[in-house]
Design a protein around this motif. Structure first.
Motif, PDB file in Angstrom:
ATOM      1  N   MET A  25       0.842  -1.199  -0.084  1.00  0.00           N
ATOM      2  CA  MET A  25       0.332  -0.315  -0.144  1.00  0.00           C
ATOM      3  C   MET A  25       0.486   1.441   0.002  1.00  0.00           C
ATOM      4  SD  MET A  25      -2.751   1.268   2.772  1.00  0.00           S
ATOM      5  CE  MET A  25      -2.948   2.325   3.672  1.00  0.00           C
TER       6      MET A  25
ATOM      7  N   LEU B 110       2.360   4.638   0.763  1.00  0.00           N
ATOM      8  CA  LEU B 110       2.052   5.660   1.979  1.00  0.00           C
ATOM      9  C   LEU B 110       2.587   6.966   1.470  1.00  0.00           C
ATOM     10  CD1 LEU B 110       3.841   3.568   4.830  1.00  0.00           C
ATOM     11  CD2 LEU B 110       1.456   3.524   4.967  1.00  0.00           C
ATOM     12  N   THR B 111       0.995   7.374   1.347  1.00  0.00           N
ATOM     13  CA  THR B 111       1.009   8.862   1.402  1.00  0.00           C
ATOM     14  C   THR B 111       0.450   9.577   2.659  1.00  0.00           C
ATOM     15  OG1 THR B 111      -0.907   8.911   0.396  1.00  0.00           O
ATOM     16  CG2 THR B 111       0.622   9.029  -1.447  1.00  0.00           C
TER      17      THR B 111
ATOM     18  N   PRO C 225      -5.205   6.684   2.880  1.00  0.00           N
ATOM     19  CA  PRO C 225      -5.119   6.869   1.706  1.00  0.00           C
ATOM     20  C   PRO C 225      -6.073   5.940   1.319  1.00  0.00           C
ATOM     21  CG  PRO C 225      -2.840   6.432   2.066  1.00  0.00           C
ATOM     22  CD  PRO C 225      -3.571   6.960   3.473  1.00  0.00           C
ATOM     23  N   GLN C 226      -6.620   6.637   0.222  1.00  0.00           N
ATOM     24  CA  GLN C 226      -8.086   5.330  -0.758  1.00  0.00           C
ATOM     25  C   GLN C 226      -7.265   4.939  -1.521  1.00  0.00           C
ATOM     26  OE1 GLN C 226      -9.719   3.939   1.367  1.00  0.00           O
ATOM     27  NE2 GLN C 226      -9.400   5.172   3.015  1.00  0.00           N
ATOM     28  N   ASN C 227      -6.276   5.549  -1.952  1.00  0.00           N
ATOM     29  CA  ASN C 227      -5.960   4.754  -3.338  1.00  0.00           C
ATOM     30  C   ASN C 227      -4.235   5.632  -3.862  1.00  0.00           C
ATOM     31  OD1 ASN C 227      -6.191   8.154  -3.976  1.00  0.00           O
ATOM     32  ND2 ASN C 227      -8.257   7.812  -5.246  1.00  0.00           N
ATOM     33  N   PHE C 228      -4.379   5.940  -4.810  1.00  0.00           N
ATOM     34  CA  PHE C 228      -2.269   5.156  -5.167  1.00  0.00           C
ATOM     35  C   PHE C 228      -2.127   7.484  -5.043  1.00  0.00           C
ATOM     36  CE2 PHE C 228       1.531   5.854  -7.459  1.00  0.00           C
ATOM     37  CZ  PHE C 228       2.038   4.820  -7.116  1.00  0.00           C
ATOM     38  N   GLY C 229      -3.031   7.854  -5.369  1.00  0.00           N
ATOM     39  CA  GLY C 229      -3.133   9.189  -5.574  1.00  0.00           C
ATOM     40  C   GLY C 229      -1.506   9.680  -7.032  1.00  0.00           C
ATOM     41  N   ASN C 230      -1.174  10.694  -6.646  1.00  0.00           N
ATOM     42  CA  ASN C 230      -0.285  10.210  -8.058  1.00  0.00           C
ATOM     43  C   ASN C 230       1.224  11.055  -7.422  1.00  0.00           C
ATOM     44  OD1 ASN C 230      -2.281  11.232 -10.447  1.00  0.00           O
ATOM     45  ND2 ASN C 230      -2.829  13.101 -10.306  1.00  0.00           N
TER      46      ASN C 230
END
Lengths: 783, 395
Positions: B2, B4-5, B53-58
């Motif tokens: 996962m 980690l932002t 965080p729920q998604n990978f993001g940028n």
């Protein structure tokens, strides 16, 4: 990074290195791999990328045009080629034959083609076909294939292209390329980004249009962003009249209780109790037809009090209403109840005036004046100026928790799930409150709908003349507020629509001089105005929200000004005792503060942080007792932006004013802020220490509990973190079965094991016991 | 695995009502009971609850990629000699990110091996995180598997630069920095690291008596697509200033160092490559103005002082010619010999002229001829001067 250093001596070495590594890799991992099943990797961000690629070309073009103009730096061309460095490598291979082209041209094309490939076809030339299943779960099989091909393809890239790259490059290019291609050679810890001041680099910009899957921090609630479209999902039968209606009306006994509850329930003014008849008398046809659907006139409570103005409201049809004696006795009962009915009435009207005061627009005021001066026939009101609300959808009932239980736990378990619904409570305000406080908001919305139907404002009644009462508007308010609470913003907007800007003449008491003799002001509750103003921001139109809030602010300020000048709220010359004036000023100041609060929230949502911070500062003026919380909130805003220093300043200010809270609370707040500050400094260990400190003082602090668990995860202690959250949920499910907590918990389950389903289902069972039908099941991620 | 932002803060939607409204204080009570609201200030939208965080993001160049790697034993058997390896494959290289390369002796059922990896992203484009796990089962069978996680690294900033050359050998650098991410960005530091030849002065604060205030005011952050302009003044160091007259061609000015922060202090840092500028081409002979009045009277003579520098490698023998234009009339003899001028040396020259036309006039018409090479250098638009009628000036 020593390996890296070694590699960076030249392009060719570099690639050979990779080749070797790859081959080693191959040897090491040559056998069949084991599929562990579901893949926890959160790559939704990538997913959205590909979705977005439709408008990609357009955006790209736009960008191209724009930045061609902006290229007047003397060192354009060199920089530009430098910048492309690493990307070039990928594409050069394909474009290797195009060496004749001028460098810039090549660059441009390469960028375009590269871009479109990465976005649309997921870069087949690039590092293997893995790209194609860059969805949430990568298929292991295809990856395996990809891996085997990877060395071949991958190696081709550097081996071929590096020399090419150099060949093509202008001398300047060579000078620059070191900085991009081998950042490590200078033992430089920082990555190097070359400066690009030319048109070409624009083609790389489209990347920034990729939605930042993460970003909406303000809107972060998992339920929130996605729920906007959910109404359809949740009520597929949105526009169907409730089958239960006839039953509801057919039951005479039931209706009687309804009527009594209805009319003496919450409203404080005795006059209001008599108000309902206007609803029926002004729209007799609708009402009667409605009652016909059920049993008949007996269920249609009507009153001798005549509505002043059927002409104004509805068709001037004859009033064909049977008169029931019952309400009269009720009224008498109410009056008898209080010692001095007149005093009470007076007192009430004082309260009423204060609460209901509102300043209508010029146009509305004129209509109201002409109504007041009894010029019946002269008053002709445009249909558009009348408020004709009606339910836009019916039967919103549904229990997502139960649906999920049916799906995952089987019918037997689902049967056990028992929640209140609109049928299981008294059909009255009492029942309504019961539903709300037991968190069965969907059922409560339904019940509101039923009660409104009794007011002649039911399903499909929108656009038909209606007459309003305090009760009907309160019911509307509750229904709409609950819709917003359920994140059903679109539904709320639809039903709000007939109310216009909440300033139509028939929403003022003056419009019904016979029903509400002497009463002035607006029937629309202030909270409903707030709701109305806030709504657009949840539907992506914060500007509209700000406009509405601004006009509310102006009126609130005007009312305060009137009060200060010794006038009544609406500017009329009424005698108000000092005491009442004081109370009124207080009320309106707090209302103004509430408007400012909404503005600040809205600005925050718009991410206009500077203005939002200003707005929160002005809120402090109206709610000085909330200063510590507000200052902390502002500090957190700065933390979110990344401005740690300013955040720290605010947190220090909080410590200065924390005496406004009681000891324990202020202690917690100070610790909480310190913890957040450490978070901002990437010091999760310290942050965890402070959150734990809070738990020592207040072991039931949900926020600290949750946040400490989050910190543990970032410290690499997944199991500990899970233990903490699970313990918390078990300890007090009533409080801790909160969306955000469950969200974190399910996220960690997913990370922990590919068999997270069982644990999630256990959570579902826990939820089923405690939560009402308004529970947002999305946070369980069972979908 | 996962990413980690930074966690985000939970926001709730406040719905309030007043006591006299139908629900009474029900709504307010509901908000009070909600653990995610701020106690005592429930209407405040921004709560204190952290959500993962729920998604990978940028992810952007210069940021740190952090990821949680967890190997969990789902089976009911103990496995041995577990080796977890995390590599990051970029388009040019492969990096090992695992903290330890030692094998874990055994892993019991329902236990896991956790690792948090960090990597500062230094390349744009496709990155693939390769997680490889090898272990031995109870039966002694050697097993291994790999998982791939692909992500794109995007460019966070767009930087454009522009140089302005002042008469006084100073160079002004204007840098436009645009936030091309989709989130607000707090610019913690944007500084110019000058090359060895220059001293730099940042012109991005307004100094008041008390403190220096940023020219950007209270707005310390950049919204998506916002651009900010930074200005720097570069002065050649003394030892190079001597030879400044002959600084030619491309010179290295320095590089910009940019540090930014986003959500909850997520940090990023980038440096630009060396900024280069083309020194203004002075040709062989440079003529610069030393003094000139800004306002002069109509038809009255005024003085200017010029500095003539020989930028070539050879000695010159110069002749000065002065050609009148429509408005500018030179006083004195045209075609006068200025004598020999050694390379890199200069001479000062006082000239007198007058203007016959009012308004802003351009001083033009100087011609220098090198008699050795018979080459003529023309100098027009040397400077501008405001010509007013004498009455106005006296009054």
């Amino acid at each position: 990074s020593s390996a890296k250093d070694a590699k960076s001596t030249s392009g060719e070495d570099d690639s050979r290195d990779i080749v070797q590594q790859k081959t080693q890799e191959e040897i090491l991992f040559h056998e069949e791999t084991i599929d562990l099943g579901g893949d926890e990797f959160e790559s939704e961000g990538n997913e959205t990328v590909s979705e977005d690629s439709n408008n990609f070309v357009d955006k790209l073009n736009e960008q191209m045009m724009e930045s061609v103009i902006i290229s007047d730096s003397p060192n354009n061309s060199e920089d530009d080629t430098g910048e492309l460095g690493c990307l070039q490598e990928i594409v050069d291979q394909m474009e290797a034959k195009d060496n004749q082209k001028t460098q810039t041209e090549v660059d441009k094309e390469e960028f375009l083609s590269n871009e479109s490939e990465t976005e649309h076809e997921e870069t087949p030339k690039d590092i293997s076909e893995i790209g194609t299943d860059d969805q949430a779960s990568l298929k292991e099989d295809s990856i395996q294939e990809a891996v085997k091909e990877e060395p071949k393809l991958g190696n081709n890239v550097p081996v071929e292209t590096k020399p090419n790259n150099v060949d093509e490059s202008t001398p300047e290019d060579q000078m620059l390329s070191p900085s991009t291609t081998k950042p490590s050679s200078e033992a430089e810890p920082i990555p190097v980004c070359t400066i690009f001041s030319q048109a070409n680099n624009a083609s790389s910009q489209p990347q920034l249009f990729l939605p930042d899957g993460f970003e909406p921090q303000m809107v972060k609630s998992p339920s929130f962003s996605s729920m906007i479209e959910t109404p359809v999902k949740y009520n597929p039968q949105v526009v169907q009249p409730s089958p239960s209606l006839s039953k509801f009306f057919g039951d005479t006994v039931n209706t009687n209780t309804l009527a009594s509850d209805f009319f003496d329930s919450f409203t404080t003014s005795n006059f209001i109790s008599v108000s309902n008849p206007s609803a029926s008398s002004s729209v007799p046809e609708q009402m009667s037809s409605l009652s016909n659907g059920g049993d008949g006139s007996s269920s249609n409570p009507t009153f001798p009090v005549q509505n002043g103005r059927p002409e104004a409201g509805g068709p001037p049809s004859s009033i064909e209403i049977t008169q029931s004696p019952k309400p009269f006795s009720q009224i008498q009962a109410v009056f008898a109840g209080s010692d001095d009915p007149f005093a009470t009435a007076l007192n009430m009207s004082e309260l009423d005036r204060r609460n209901d005061a509102w300043i209508p627009s010029e146009e509305t005021r004129n209509v109201l004046i002409s109504v007041a001066t009894q010029q019946y026939s002269a008053v002709f009101i445009d249909k558009e100026n009348l408020t004709m609300p009606g339910l836009k959808f019916d039967n919103i009932q549904g229990d997502a928790v139960k649906d999920l239980m049916l799906r995952f736990l089987g019918e037997q378990a689902a049967v056990k799930r028992q929640v209140l619904n609109a049928n299981s409570v008294e059909q009255s305000f009492v029942g309504l409150k019961q539903l709300i406080s037991s968190k069965n908001w969907r059922a409560a919305v339904d019940l509101c709908g039923r009660l409104l139907t009794a007011h002649g404002q039911g399903y499909k009644k929108s656009g038909l003349p209606a007459s309003h009462t305090t009760d009907s508007l309160q019911l509307w308010f509750v229904r709409l507020a609950l819709l917003v609470k359920l994140d059903l913003f679109q539904n709320a907007e639809m039903e709000f629509e007939p109310f216009g800007n909440l300033d139509q003449p028939d929403l003022y008491y003056e419009y019904y001089p016979n029903v509400y003799p002497g009463r002035k002001g607006s029937m629309v509750p202030f909270s409903m105005r707030i709701l109305h103003a806030e709504l657009p921001q949840y539907l992506g139109n914060p500007q509209e929200s700000l406009d509405r809030l601004h006009s509310m602010k102006i009126i609130c300020a005007k009312i305060l000004e009137n009060l200060e000048q010794g006038l009544a709220e609406d500017g009329s010359m009424t005698n108000i005792t000092q005491e009442n004036r004081q109370a009124s000023v207080q009320l309106w100041r707090s209302r103004l503060g509430r408007v400012m609060y909404s503005m600040a929230n809205c600005l925050l949502m718009m991410k206009d942080y500077v203005l939002a911070v200003d707005a929160y500062h002005s809120v402090i003026k109206y709610y000085p007792q909330q200063e510590p919380q507000l200052l902390s909130g502002i500090g957190r805003i700065f933390l979110q932006i990344g401005d740690i220093k300013t955040a720290e300043k605010y947190f220090q200010n909080v410590e200065k004013v924390s005496h406004k809270l009681d000891g324990l609370q202020s202690q917690i707040m100070v610790l909480m802020n310190r913890a957040f500050l450490h978070l901002g400094q990437n010091n999760f260990a310290e942050a965890h220490r402070f959150f734990t400190e809070i738990l020592r003082i207040d072991s039931s602090n949900a926020v600290a509990n949750n946040n400490a668990a989050v910190c543990l995860l970032y410290l690499g202690k997944l199991k500990d973190s899970l233990r903490q959250l699970e313990g918390m949920v078990q300890q007090d499910p009533q409080h801790y079965l909160h969306e955000s907590v469950l969200f974190n918990l399910t996220t960690m389950y997913e990370l922990e094991s590919s068999r997270s389903m069982q644990k999630k289902q256990a959570l579902l069972e826990a939820v089923a016991i405690k939560e009402g039908d308004s529970f947002n099941t999305q946070c369980l991620k069972l979908g | 695995v996962m990413r980690l932002t930074k966690p985000t803060l939970f926001t709730n939607i406040p719905v309030t009502c007043e006591e006299r409204d139908l629900p009474g204080n029900l709504f307010n009570q509901l908000m009070k009971d909600d653990p995610s609201t701020v106690k005592g200030a429930e209407t405040l939208m921004l709560g204190e609850m952290l959500t993962l965080p729920q998604n990978f993001g940028n992810i952007f160049l210069g940021e740190t990629f952090s990821s949680y790697i967890s190997v969990h034993n789902d089976s009911n058997q103990v496995v041995k000699d577990i080796l977890v390896k995390a590599d990051l494959q970029t388009s040019s290289q492969r990096l090992n990110l695992s903290a330890s390369s030692a094998a874990v002796a055994e892993l019991k059922p329902d236990c896991c091996i956790d690792d948090v990896i960090h990597h500062e992203v230094k390349e744009i484009g496709t990155h693939i995180l390769v997680c490889a796990v090898s272990y031995t089962t109870q039966t002694g069978e050697k097993m291994y598997f790999r998982k791939f996680f692909k992500f794109q690294v995007l460019k966070p900033l767009d930087v454009k630069t522009k140089f302005y050359n002042a008469e006084t050998d100073e160079v002004f650098l204007e840098a436009q920095i645009q936030n091309i991410t989709t989130s607000p960005m707090f610019m913690e530091k944007v500084s110019l690291e000058p090359s060895m030849m220059y001293n730099v002065a940042e012109l991005n604060t307004v100094d008041t008596a008390v403190e220096s205030e940023s020219t950007f005011g209270a707005r310390s952050y950049l919204q998506p697509m916002d651009t900010r302009q930074y200005l720097y003044c570069l002065k050649p160091k003394q030892e190079f200033a001597e030879k400044a007259g002959v600084i030619k061609g491309v010179t290295v000015i320095g590089k910009l160092d940019i540090v930014w922060k986003t959500n909850l202090g997520e940090r990023g840092r980038l440096q630009t490559s060396q900024l280069q500028r083309m020194a203004p081409g002075y040709g062989d002979v440079r003529l610069s103005l030393e003094t000139i009045p800004d306002t002069v009277n109509l038809e009255e003579p005024f003085d200017i002082t010029c500095k003539i520098t020989n930028c070539s490698e050879r000695t010159m023998d110069l002749v000065l010619e002065m050609c009148n234009t429509n408005s500018i009339h030179w006083c004195g003899v045209s075609g006068r010999q200025l004598g020999k001028l050694q390379p890199s040396s200069s001479l000062h020259l006082a000239l007198t002229l007058l203007s016959s036309v009012q308004g802003l006039q351009s001083v033009s018409g100087l011609r220098l001829t090198d008699t050795f090479l018979k080459r003529t250098y023309e100098y027009d638009d040397i400077a501008q001067v405001c010509v007013v009628s004498s009455e106005i000036k006296q009054s």
